[in-house]
Motif scaffolding. Structure first.
Motif, PDB file in Angstrom:
ATOM      1  N   ASP A 134       0.844  -1.197   0.000  1.00  0.00           N
ATOM      2  CA  ASP A 134       0.000   0.000   0.000  1.00  0.00           C
ATOM      3  C   ASP A 134       0.882   1.250   0.000  1.00  0.00           C
ATOM      4  OD1 ASP A 134      -2.145   1.798   0.355  1.00  0.00           O
ATOM      5  OD2 ASP A 134      -1.876   1.730   2.524  1.00  0.00           O
ATOM      6  N   PRO A 135       1.423   1.642  -1.156  1.00  0.00           N
ATOM      7  CA  PRO A 135       2.266   2.830  -1.195  1.00  0.00           C
ATOM      8  C   PRO A 135       1.433   4.087  -1.027  1.00  0.00           C
ATOM      9  CG  PRO A 135       1.851   2.081  -3.406  1.00  0.00           C
ATOM     10  CD  PRO A 135       1.233   1.054  -2.486  1.00  0.00           C
ATOM     11  N   SER A 148      11.249  -2.266  -5.283  1.00  0.00           N
ATOM     12  CA  SER A 148      10.972  -3.037  -4.071  1.00  0.00           C
ATOM     13  C   SER A 148      10.185  -2.184  -3.089  1.00  0.00           C
ATOM     14  CB  SER A 148      12.266  -3.539  -3.405  1.00  0.00           C
ATOM     15  OG  SER A 148      11.958  -4.453  -2.359  1.00  0.00           O
ATOM     16  N   ALA A 149       9.097  -1.608  -3.582  1.00  0.00           N
ATOM     17  CA  ALA A 149       8.294  -0.683  -2.791  1.00  0.00           C
ATOM     18  C   ALA A 149       7.591  -1.401  -1.646  1.00  0.00           C
ATOM     19  CB  ALA A 149       7.260  -0.005  -3.689  1.00  0.00           C
ATOM     20  N   SER A 150       7.156  -0.610  -0.694  1.00  0.00           N
ATOM     21  CA  SER A 150       6.334  -1.142   0.383  1.00  0.00           C
ATOM     22  C   SER A 150       5.341  -0.065   0.776  1.00  0.00           C
ATOM     23  CB  SER A 150       7.197  -1.595   1.569  1.00  0.00           C
ATOM     24  OG  SER A 150       8.025  -0.549   2.031  1.00  0.00           O
ATOM     25  N   GLY A 151       4.910  -0.043   2.000  1.00  0.00           N
ATOM     26  CA  GLY A 151       3.923   0.945   2.409  1.00  0.00           C
ATOM     27  C   GLY A 151       3.376   0.618   3.772  1.00  0.00           C
ATOM     28  N   THR A 152       2.182   1.092   4.043  1.00  0.00           N
ATOM     29  CA  THR A 152       1.648   0.987   5.397  1.00  0.00           C
ATOM     30  C   THR A 152       1.329  -0.442   5.832  1.00  0.00           C
ATOM     31  OG1 THR A 152      -0.613   1.368   4.613  1.00  0.00           O
ATOM     32  CG2 THR A 152       0.667   3.314   5.231  1.00  0.00           C
ATOM     33  N   ASN A 153       1.084  -1.351   4.895  1.00  0.00           N
ATOM     34  CA  ASN A 153       0.718  -2.731   5.249  1.00  0.00           C
ATOM     35  C   ASN A 153       1.904  -3.677   5.382  1.00  0.00           C
ATOM     36  OD1 ASN A 153      -2.097  -2.491   5.391  1.00  0.00           O
ATOM     37  ND2 ASN A 153      -2.323  -2.679   3.179  1.00  0.00           N
ATOM     38  N   ALA A 154       3.105  -3.191   5.105  1.00  0.00           N
ATOM     39  CA  ALA A 154       4.258  -4.092   5.018  1.00  0.00           C
ATOM     40  C   ALA A 154       4.588  -4.766   6.340  1.00  0.00           C
ATOM     41  CB  ALA A 154       5.478  -3.327   4.507  1.00  0.00           C
ATOM     42  N   VAL A 155       4.262  -4.142   7.463  1.00  0.00           N
ATOM     43  CA  VAL A 155       4.589  -4.730   8.753  1.00  0.00           C
ATOM     44  C   VAL A 155       3.948  -6.106   8.923  1.00  0.00           C
ATOM     45  CG1 VAL A 155       2.672  -3.555   9.924  1.00  0.00           C
ATOM     46  CG2 VAL A 155       4.641  -4.321  11.243  1.00  0.00           C
ATOM     47  N   GLN A 245       6.950  -6.616  19.947  1.00  0.00           N
ATOM     48  CA  GLN A 245       7.574  -7.631  20.799  1.00  0.00           C
ATOM     49  C   GLN A 245       6.541  -8.505  21.487  1.00  0.00           C
ATOM     50  OE1 GLN A 245      10.027  -5.120  23.287  1.00  0.00           O
ATOM     51  NE2 GLN A 245      11.827  -5.354  21.965  1.00  0.00           N
ATOM     52  N   ALA A 246       5.320  -7.961  21.685  1.00  0.00           N
ATOM     53  CA  ALA A 246       4.255  -8.741  22.312  1.00  0.00           C
ATOM     54  C   ALA A 246       3.607  -9.721  21.338  1.00  0.00           C
ATOM     55  CB  ALA A 246       3.195  -7.797  22.881  1.00  0.00           C
ATOM     56  N   GLY A 247       4.018  -9.669  20.078  1.00  0.00           N
ATOM     57  CA  GLY A 247       3.497 -10.612  19.089  1.00  0.00           C
ATOM     58  C   GLY A 247       2.149 -10.235  18.524  1.00  0.00           C
ATOM     59  N   VAL A 248       1.727  -8.984  18.694  1.00  0.00           N
ATOM     60  CA  VAL A 248       0.453  -8.547  18.116  1.00  0.00           C
ATOM     61  C   VAL A 248       0.607  -8.477  16.595  1.00  0.00           C
ATOM     62  CG1 VAL A 248      -1.244  -6.681  17.979  1.00  0.00           C
ATOM     63  CG2 VAL A 248      -0.121  -7.202  20.164  1.00  0.00           C
ATOM     64  N   PRO A 249      -0.212  -9.218  15.833  1.00  0.00           N
ATOM     65  CA  PRO A 249      -0.072  -9.227  14.365  1.00  0.00           C
ATOM     66  C   PRO A 249      -0.702  -7.988  13.744  1.00  0.00           C
ATOM     67  CG  PRO A 249      -1.891 -10.639  14.985  1.00  0.00           C
ATOM     68  CD  PRO A 249      -1.288 -10.130  16.282  1.00  0.00           C
ATOM     69  N   ILE A 250      -0.231  -6.834  14.137  1.00  0.00           N
ATOM     70  CA  ILE A 250      -0.835  -5.582  13.708  1.00  0.00           C
ATOM     71  C   ILE A 250      -0.644  -5.392  12.211  1.00  0.00           C
ATOM     72  CG2 ILE A 250       1.202  -4.109  14.106  1.00  0.00           C
ATOM     73  CD1 ILE A 250      -0.931  -2.181  15.516  1.00  0.00           C
ATOM     74  N   ALA A 251      -1.667  -4.866  11.536  1.00  0.00           N
ATOM     75  CA  ALA A 251      -1.605  -4.717  10.082  1.00  0.00           C
ATOM     76  C   ALA A 251      -0.911  -3.436   9.668  1.00  0.00           C
ATOM     77  CB  ALA A 251      -3.014  -4.751   9.489  1.00  0.00           C
ATOM     78  N   ARG A 252      -1.126  -2.359  10.421  1.00  0.00           N
ATOM     79  CA  ARG A 252      -0.481  -1.083  10.131  1.00  0.00           C
ATOM     80  C   ARG A 252      -0.150  -0.403  11.456  1.00  0.00           C
ATOM     81  NH1 ARG A 252      -4.255   2.047   5.637  1.00  0.00           N
ATOM     82  NH2 ARG A 252      -4.697   0.290   4.274  1.00  0.00           N
ATOM     83  N   ILE A 253       1.003   0.216  11.530  1.00  0.00           N
ATOM     84  CA  ILE A 253       1.335   1.047  12.681  1.00  0.00           C
ATOM     85  C   ILE A 253       2.241   2.158  12.180  1.00  0.00           C
ATOM     86  CG2 ILE A 253       3.190  -0.518  13.416  1.00  0.00           C
ATOM     87  CD1 ILE A 253       2.400   0.353  16.346  1.00  0.00           C
ATOM     88  N   GLU A 254       1.663   3.347  12.069  1.00  0.00           N
ATOM     89  CA  GLU A 254       2.321   4.490  11.449  1.00  0.00           C
ATOM     90  C   GLU A 254       2.568   5.584  12.482  1.00  0.00           C
ATOM     91  OE1 GLU A 254       2.873   4.889   7.730  1.00  0.00           O
ATOM     92  OE2 GLU A 254       2.935   2.775   8.241  1.00  0.00           O
ATOM     93  N   PHE A 255       3.722   6.199  12.411  1.00  0.00           N
ATOM     94  CA  PHE A 255       4.087   7.275  13.340  1.00  0.00           C
ATOM     95  C   PHE A 255       4.074   8.621  12.622  1.00  0.00           C
ATOM     96  CE2 PHE A 255       7.466  10.124  14.825  1.00  0.00           C
ATOM     97  CZ  PHE A 255       7.048  10.353  16.138  1.00  0.00           C
ATOM     98  N   GLU A 281      -3.890  -0.110  12.703  1.00  0.00           N
ATOM     99  CA  GLU A 281      -5.001  -0.872  12.109  1.00  0.00           C
ATOM    100  C   GLU A 281      -4.825  -2.339  12.435  1.00  0.00           C
ATOM    101  OE1 GLU A 281      -7.221   0.317   8.515  1.00  0.00           O
ATOM    102  OE2 GLU A 281      -6.259  -1.450   7.608  1.00  0.00           O
ATOM    103  N   PHE A 282      -5.956  -2.982  12.742  1.00  0.00           N
ATOM    104  CA  PHE A 282      -5.976  -4.393  13.113  1.00  0.00           C
ATOM    105  C   PHE A 282      -6.842  -5.162  12.121  1.00  0.00           C
ATOM    106  CE2 PHE A 282      -5.723  -1.609  16.757  1.00  0.00           C
ATOM    107  CZ  PHE A 282      -4.642  -2.097  17.477  1.00  0.00           C
ATOM    108  N   HIS A 283      -6.373  -6.350  11.709  1.00  0.00           N
ATOM    109  CA  HIS A 283      -7.107  -7.223  10.793  1.00  0.00           C
ATOM    110  C   HIS A 283      -7.305  -8.590  11.448  1.00  0.00           C
ATOM    111  CE1 HIS A 283      -5.452  -4.961   6.983  1.00  0.00           C
ATOM    112  NE2 HIS A 283      -6.220  -4.199   7.748  1.00  0.00           N
ATOM    113  N   GLY A 284      -8.430  -9.225  11.183  1.00  0.00           N
ATOM    114  CA  GLY A 284      -8.624 -10.585  11.682  1.00  0.00           C
ATOM    115  C   GLY A 284     -10.083 -10.883  11.937  1.00  0.00           C
ATOM    116  N   SER A 285     -10.320 -11.969  12.668  1.00  0.00           N
ATOM    117  CA  SER A 285     -11.680 -12.323  13.061  1.00  0.00           C
ATOM    118  C   SER A 285     -12.098 -11.430  14.224  1.00  0.00           C
ATOM    119  CB  SER A 285     -11.742 -13.791  13.485  1.00  0.00           C
ATOM    120  OG  SER A 285     -10.950 -13.987  14.660  1.00  0.00           O
ATOM    121  N   SER A 286     -13.371 -11.400  14.494  1.00  0.00           N
ATOM    122  CA  SER A 286     -13.877 -10.559  15.587  1.00  0.00           C
ATOM    123  C   SER A 286     -13.237 -10.927  16.915  1.00  0.00           C
ATOM    124  CB  SER A 286     -15.403 -10.687  15.687  1.00  0.00           C
ATOM    125  OG  SER A 286     -16.021 -10.263  14.499  1.00  0.00           O
ATOM    126  N   LYS A 287     -13.064 -12.226  17.156  1.00  0.00           N
ATOM    127  CA  LYS A 287     -12.488 -12.672  18.427  1.00  0.00           C
ATOM    128  C   LYS A 287     -11.014 -12.282  18.533  1.00  0.00           C
ATOM    129  CE  LYS A 287     -12.040 -16.712  21.422  1.00  0.00           C
ATOM    130  NZ  LYS A 287     -12.333 -18.158  21.600  1.00  0.00           N
TER     131      LYS A 287
END
Length: 468
Positions: A134-135, A148-155, A245-255, A281-287
C-alpha cells in the motif's frame, strides 16, 4: 495476479546529466529520424511522442532531482512491442529508461536520454482478495516491483520483494525473460537462482519489467483502525516496539510527529492532538481483534498514550488513512511556494526510538522544516523536508542533514533507504552501505543484463550505477 506496464523513453543527441559526471551519447540527426520512424512502425504514430510537454513529464519524478527530458517517449501496448523497441535501441546503442507513473522520490527516472515504458494495468479480479502493498502514491505495480516498494501494510504482509512470485522482463537486447519460468506461480521454490528477487529492487537497471505475478491476500473478516496521541516521540516509538515484541499481528502502525500531525490537521480539517501520534489498524476475526486491541491499549496506556479515536466502518477508516496518505501534500502546505524533499531510512526495530529522537533533535537544531512520518512497524521512517530551493544556505543545511540521517542509520546497522530506492540521490551511500566488493558484483550483473550498457544511463566506470 498479473499486471502490465506503459511508457518508454529514449534519447539520442548529447544531453548533459544533472550530476555532471555521467557519460553522454550522441547520434547523427539522420539516425534519430530513422529510429523515430522505426518506433512508429512498432507502436503507431499515436504511441510515439516528441512533444515538449510529454517529454518534460517523463523526464522527472516527484523528487528534487532534475535531469534533461528524453528525446522520445513511446507508449508500447504489449510485451512484444517493448521487445521490438528494445531491439531498435540496442541496435542503435540508444539508452532507454522504463517509466511507470513518475511517483518516485529519489530521481530514479532521470537520465541522459531515454524511452519511457508502460504504466501498469491491473487485471480484473473476481475473488475478494487484495494486493497487500500500500504505497502512499498512485504508483504502478511494475514500478513498485522495480523499486521493491512497500507501504503501510508491510509490517504484516511484507514488501513487494516478499510478494512477487514471477516477473516477465524485457532485457536490453529485447530478449524476454520469465524469472521463475513462463506461467509459473508456486508459493515457494528452491529451483535455481532467485532471479525474481534479483530484478525486484533493480530500479530499471537490469531490465524492463512488463508483467508481474503477485501473491494475493484474502480480505480480512474485520478491520479496525485507531489514532492514539503520546506525550513524546520516545513514548510513541517505545509503544511500537513493545506492541511488536508482544506478538500482536498488527496490520499497520504508522508514526507522525507533532509537526506532521499539525500539518495533517490543517490540510484535512482534522482536530487530532498536536503531539506525536500513532495510526494503527488491526485485521482478523472478531475474536482475535478483541485480543489485539486489548493488548495494544494496555501497552499504549503504560506509555502515556491517550485520546484514542476508533474507526470501524469503511468510510471512517478511509478518512483516517487518507490523512496519513496526504502527508506529502500536507507537509508542502506548511510553506506555500516551497518544494518538498522526502528521504527515508530503516533501522532494526530496537534502534528505532534512538534514531527518531536524534533525528528530531537534528531537525530542530538546524532549523529545518522536516515533518516525520514513518512505517515504524518496519523500523522505516521518512523526513518530508520542505525547503526553499532558491536559498543556498537552506539547501546546504538540508543536504548535510540528509547525509547525517543516512549515516546515522548505517551506524545503527540499518540501511540508507527502506523503500524509496537509490536513484540519483543515494549512490555514494549505497557504496558505504554494502562495500566495494558488493558494488563490483552489482556492476557485473548490470553489464551482463543491460548488454552494451544502454539500459538506463551510466556514470564513470568507477561509479555506482543505480541509475548507475
Amino acid at each position: 495476479m498479473t499486471l502490465f506496464m506503459q511508457a518508454l523513453r529514449f534519447s539520442s543527441p548529447r544531453l548533459p546529466f544533472i550530476c555532471g559526471r555521467c557519460r553522454t551519447y550522441s547520434a547523427q540527426a539522420g539516425v534519430v529520424e530513422r529510429v523515430i520512424s522505426a518506433f512508429r512502425s512498432v507502436s503507431g504514430d499515436e504511441g510515439v511522442s516528441v512533444g515538449s510537454a510529454v517529454r518534460e513529464q517523463h523526464g522527472r519524478d516527484e523528487s528534487v532531482h532534475r535531469c534533461q527530458p528524453p528525446d522520445v517517449v513511446v507508449f508500447p501496448r504489449s510485451v512484444e512491442e517493448v521487445s521490438a523497441l528494445a531491439k531498435i535501441c540496442h541496435h542503435h546503442q540508444l539508452p532507454m529508461i522504463p517509466f511507470g507513473t513518475g511517483t518516485g522520490l529519489e530521481g530514479g527516472v532521470g537520465a541522459l536520454k531515454v524511452c519511457p515504458v508502460e504504466k501498469n494495468r491491473h487485471k480484473n479480479l473476481t475473488v475478494p482478495k487484495c494486493i497487500s502493498t500500500d504505497p502512499g502514491a498512485d504508483a504502478s505495480l511494475c514500478g513498485m516491483a522495480a523499486t521493491s516498494a512497500s507501504g503501510t501494510n508491510a509490517v504484516r504482509y511484507g514488501t513487494m520483494r516478499e510478494n512477487v512470485l514471477n516477473l516477465e522482463v524485457v532485457l536490453a537486447d529485447g530478449t524476454v525473460l520469465h524469472t521463475a519460468g513462463k506461467g509459473r506461480r508456486p508459493r515457494k521454490t528452491s529451483a535455481g537462482y532467485n532471479l525474481t528477487n534479483l530484478f525486484v529492487g533493480s530500479e530499471g537497471t537490469l531490465g524492463i519489467i512488463t508483467k508481474a505475478t503477485l501473491r494475493l491476500f484474502g480480505i480480512p473478516e474485520s478491520m479496525v483502525s485507531a489514532v492514539c496521541s503520546f506525550p513524546s516521540v520516545q513514548s510513541a516509538v517505545d509503544s511500537t516496539v513493545q506492541i511488536l515484541q508482544a506478538g500482536v499481528p498488527i496490520a499497520r502502525i504508522e508514526f507522525l510527529d507533532d509537526v506532521m500531525i499539525n500539518a495533517c490537521n490543517r490540510f484535512n480539517n482534522l482536530s487530532y492532538a498536536v503531539t506525536p501520534t500513532l495510526f494503527l489498524e488491526f485485521h482478523g476475526s472478531s475474536k482475535s481483534m478483541e485480543e489485539q486491541v486489548s493488548i495494544t491499549e494496555e501497552i499504549t496506556r503504560d506509555n502515556g498514550g491517550s485520546d484514542f479515536a476508533w474507526a470501524e466502518d469503511e468510510e471512517t477508516r478511509g478518512r483516517l488513512w487518507k490523512a496519513r496518505h496526504d502527508a506529502w501534500y500536507a507537509a508542502l502546505a506548511l510553506r506555500p511556494g516551497c518544494k518538498a524533499y522526502s528521504t527515508d531510512v530503516c533501522v532494526p526495530i530496537s534502534r528505532l526510538p534512538q534514531i527518531i529522537v536524534e533525528t528530531k533533535e537534528d531537525l530542530i537544531r538546524n532549523n529545518i522544516t522536516g515533518p516525520i512520518a514513518g512505517h515504524v512497524g518496519d523500523g522505516n521512517f521518512h523526513c518530508l523536508i520542505v525547503l526553499d530551493p532558491n536559498d543556498p544556505d537552506e539547501v546546504q543545511r538540508v543536504n548535510s542533514f540528509t547525509e547525517r540521517l543516512a549515516r546515522r542509520a548505517l551506524a545503527m546497522d540499518g540501511t540508507c533507504t527502506g523503500e524509496h530506492g537509490i536513484g540519483l540521490g543515494k549512490r555514494a551511500l549505497l557504496r558505504e552501505e554494502v562495500g566495494p566488493l558488493a558494488i563490483e558484483v552489482m556492476q557485473e550483473h548490470y553489464r551482463r543484463y543491460s548488454a552494451l550498457g544502454f539500459l538506463t544511463t551510466r556514470c564513470q566506470e568507477n561509479e555506482v550505477c543505480f541509475r548507475f
